[in-house]
Design a protein around this motif. Structure first.
Motif, PDB file in Angstrom:
ATOM      1  N   UNK A 153     -12.454   0.111   5.488  1.00 57.16           N
ATOM      2  CA  UNK A 153     -13.801  -0.693   5.135  1.00 57.16           C
ATOM      3  C   UNK A 153     -13.873  -0.573   3.678  1.00 57.16           C
ATOM      4  N   UNK A 154     -13.936  -1.815   3.260  1.00 59.03           N
ATOM      5  CA  UNK A 154     -14.150  -2.004   1.666  1.00 59.03           C
ATOM      6  C   UNK A 154     -15.439  -1.712   1.216  1.00 59.03           C
ATOM      7  N   UNK A 175      -9.037  -6.922  -4.456  1.00 61.08           N
ATOM      8  CA  UNK A 175      -8.431  -5.535  -4.354  1.00 61.08           C
ATOM      9  C   UNK A 175      -7.386  -5.281  -3.417  1.00 61.08           C
ATOM     10  N   UNK A 176      -6.823  -4.112  -3.894  1.00 62.98           N
ATOM     11  CA  UNK A 176      -5.660  -3.464  -2.922  1.00 62.98           C
ATOM     12  C   UNK A 176      -5.927  -2.177  -2.537  1.00 62.98           C
ATOM     13  N   UNK A 177      -5.674  -1.726  -1.282  1.00 58.07           N
ATOM     14  CA  UNK A 177      -5.982  -0.334  -0.949  1.00 58.07           C
ATOM     15  C   UNK A 177      -4.714   0.482  -0.634  1.00 58.07           C
ATOM     16  N   UNK A 188       3.265  12.891   1.200  1.00 65.99           N
ATOM     17  CA  UNK A 188       4.629  12.515   2.006  1.00 65.99           C
ATOM     18  C   UNK A 188       4.848  10.986   1.765  1.00 65.99           C
ATOM     19  N   UNK A 189       3.848  10.059   1.898  1.00 66.85           N
ATOM     20  CA  UNK A 189       3.899   8.550   1.952  1.00 66.85           C
ATOM     21  C   UNK A 189       2.621   8.095   1.303  1.00 66.85           C
ATOM     22  N   UNK A 190       2.961   7.116   0.677  1.00 64.79           N
ATOM     23  CA  UNK A 190       1.904   6.040   0.152  1.00 64.79           C
ATOM     24  C   UNK A 190       1.939   4.777   0.692  1.00 64.79           C
ATOM     25  N   UNK A 191       1.085   4.188   1.210  1.00 65.07           N
ATOM     26  CA  UNK A 191       1.063   2.778   1.832  1.00 65.07           C
ATOM     27  C   UNK A 191      -0.008   1.758   1.091  1.00 65.07           C
ATOM     28  N   UNK A 192       0.246   0.783   0.989  1.00 66.22           N
ATOM     29  CA  UNK A 192      -0.639  -0.242   0.129  1.00 66.22           C
ATOM     30  C   UNK A 192      -0.868  -1.308   0.960  1.00 66.22           C
ATOM     31  N   UNK A 193      -2.086  -1.861   1.277  1.00 61.40           N
ATOM     32  CA  UNK A 193      -2.646  -3.144   1.961  1.00 61.40           C
ATOM     33  C   UNK A 193      -3.173  -4.124   0.889  1.00 61.40           C
ATOM     34  N   UNK A 194      -3.392  -5.171   1.262  1.00 61.44           N
ATOM     35  CA  UNK A 194      -4.369  -6.164   0.617  1.00 61.44           C
ATOM     36  C   UNK A 194      -5.872  -6.013   1.342  1.00 61.44           C
ATOM     37  N   UNK A 195      -6.345  -6.696   0.656  1.00 58.74           N
ATOM     38  CA  UNK A 195      -8.130  -6.783   1.075  1.00 58.74           C
ATOM     39  C   UNK A 195      -8.385  -7.603   2.490  1.00 58.74           C
ATOM     40  N   UNK A 196      -7.379  -8.264   2.976  1.00 57.10           N
ATOM     41  CA  UNK A 196      -7.393  -9.102   4.167  1.00 57.10           C
ATOM     42  C   UNK A 196      -7.082  -7.973   5.188  1.00 57.10           C
ATOM     43  N   UNK A 213      -5.550  12.278   5.152  1.00 57.25           N
ATOM     44  CA  UNK A 213      -5.179  10.901   4.686  1.00 57.25           C
ATOM     45  C   UNK A 213      -6.438  10.712   3.478  1.00 57.25           C
ATOM     46  N   UNK A 214      -5.965  10.111   2.474  1.00 59.70           N
ATOM     47  CA  UNK A 214      -6.932   9.745   1.325  1.00 59.70           C
ATOM     48  C   UNK A 214      -6.751   8.372   0.850  1.00 59.70           C
ATOM     49  N   UNK A 215      -7.808   7.811   0.499  1.00 58.25           N
ATOM     50  CA  UNK A 215      -7.715   6.093   0.132  1.00 58.25           C
ATOM     51  C   UNK A 215      -8.168   5.828  -1.516  1.00 58.25           C
ATOM     52  N   UNK A 216      -7.795   4.818  -1.836  1.00 57.46           N
ATOM     53  CA  UNK A 216      -8.072   4.542  -3.243  1.00 57.46           C
ATOM     54  C   UNK A 216      -8.033   3.017  -3.198  1.00 57.46           C
ATOM     55  N   UNK A 217      -9.171   2.466  -4.040  1.00 59.77           N
ATOM     56  CA  UNK A 217      -9.177   0.964  -4.302  1.00 59.77           C
ATOM     57  C   UNK A 217      -8.449   0.818  -5.743  1.00 59.77           C
ATOM     58  N   UNK A 218      -7.589  -0.243  -5.677  1.00 60.77           N
ATOM     59  CA  UNK A 218      -6.911  -0.742  -7.019  1.00 60.77           C
ATOM     60  C   UNK A 218      -7.141  -2.210  -7.304  1.00 60.77           C
ATOM     61  N   UNK A 219      -7.565  -2.390  -8.595  1.00 59.84           N
ATOM     62  CA  UNK A 219      -7.708  -3.928  -8.963  1.00 59.84           C
ATOM     63  C   UNK A 219      -6.245  -4.441  -9.541  1.00 59.84           C
TER      64      UNK A 219
END
Length: 237
Positions: A153-154, A175-177, A188-196, A213-219
Motif C-alpha cells: 500500500x503506497x 515510485x518503485x518499491x 537474503x533477497x531484494x525484490x522490486x515492484x513498480x507502483x502499479x 520483511x521490510x519495505x522502501x519507497x524509491x524515486x
C-alpha cells in the motif's frame, strides 16, 4: 556673471532643502523591525505534506505573532496563507496552497509585536516534485505453505480526492518499491515492484522458517530512498 552664480546657488539651496525634508520624513516614519524578523525559513516535505518552518528572531519579545503569504513563481501578487495569519506557531502547512508538484512556489513570513511589523523574509524557491521525501509503503503479509504474499500500500498525500479519501503519492509521483526478505538477521533477497503492482508473491521458501520483511519507497529518476519500514515477520508452514 554674478546673476548666473546666484541662480546656481539658489538652485543648490532648493536641492539641499528637499533632501533634508526627505531625511526628516524617513526618520519620522515607522520602519520595519528587522531585529524581529523570523529566521531560517525552510520547507519540509513528506509525501507532499509541504510545511514551512522558521525560527524565532534573535531578539526576545513577548506576544510575537507571525503571518505567512505564498505565491506561484512568476505571479506578481501574494496570497495570505489560510490559517497562518497572526499565529504563534513556528510552522505553516502549505500543502493545499502548493498542491501541484510541478509548480515552483515561494513563501514569506513576517512577525508582529508591540514594536510593529518586521520585514518580510523570503523562502527559497520550492519545487515539491524534487524536494518531497516519501514514507515507506505499508505491507500486509500472509503465508500459504512455503509461499509468502505481500500486499503493498503506497503512502498517501494530505490531499483529498473526489470521494474524500486521501490521494496516493503514486498519483503524483512515479515510485518503485523494494521489499527486503530477511532470515536470521541476514538479508537474503531484494525484490522490486513498480507502483502499479499491489502484490508481490515470494515462492520456494524453506518450510517452518521465520522470515522478516521490510519495505522502501524509491524515486526512480533521482534514486532517493525512504527509510525502511518496520519489520513484519511471518513463518512458513
Amino acid at each position: 556673471l554674478s546673476v548666473n552664480m546666484y541662480a546656481l546657488t539658489g538652485h543648490k539651496c532648493l536641492e539641499l532643502a528637499f533632501a533634508m525634508s526627505l531625511l526628516y520624513w524617513a526618520d519620522c516614519s515607522p520602519s520595519p523591525q528587522d531585529d524581529l524578523a523570523p529566521l531560517e525559513l525552510q520547507f519540509h516535505s513528506l509525501d507532499f505534506r509541504n510545511v514551512l518552518h522558521w525560527k524565532h528572531p534573535h531578539k526576545a519579545v513577548k506576544n510575537l505573532t507571525y503571518s505567512v503569504q505564498h505565491k506561484i513563481y512568476g505571479d506578481k501578487e501574494w496570497t495570505n496563507s489560510e490559517h497562518c495569519q497572526g499565529i504563534r506557531l513556528l510552522e505553516c502547512d502549505l500543502s493545499q496552497a502548493t498542491s501541484d508538484p510541478r509548480e515552483w512556489y515561494y513563501a514569506r513570513v513576517r512577525s508582529l509585536s508591540s514594536e510593529g511589523f518586521s520585514s518580510w523574509v523570503l523562502s527559497h524557491r520550492f519545487y515539491p516534485q524534487w524536494e518531497t521525501n516519501f514514507s515507506p509503503p505499508q505491507i500486509k503479509v500472509t503465508v500459504t505453505g512455503r509461499i509468502i504474499s505481500v500486499q503493498i500500500r503506497p503512502p498517501r498525500t494530505p490531499l483529498q480526492g473526489q470521494r474524500g479519501s486521501r490521494i496516493r503519492v503514486t498519483k503524483l509521483q512515479k515510485l518503485t518499491f523494494r521489499i527486503y526478505l530477511i532470515h536470521n538477521d541476514v538479508e537474503e533477497e531484494v525484490y522490486e515492484t513498480d507502483s502499479c503492482s499491489k502484490e508481490l508473491v515470494i515462492e520456494g521458501l524453506r518450510p517452518k522458517t521465520t522470515y522478516c520483511l521490510q519495505a522502501v519507497s524509491v524515486t526512480p529518476r533521482s534514486g532517493r530512498k525512504s527509510l525502511r519500514s518496520l519489520s513484519t515477520c511471518i513463518s512458513t508452514h
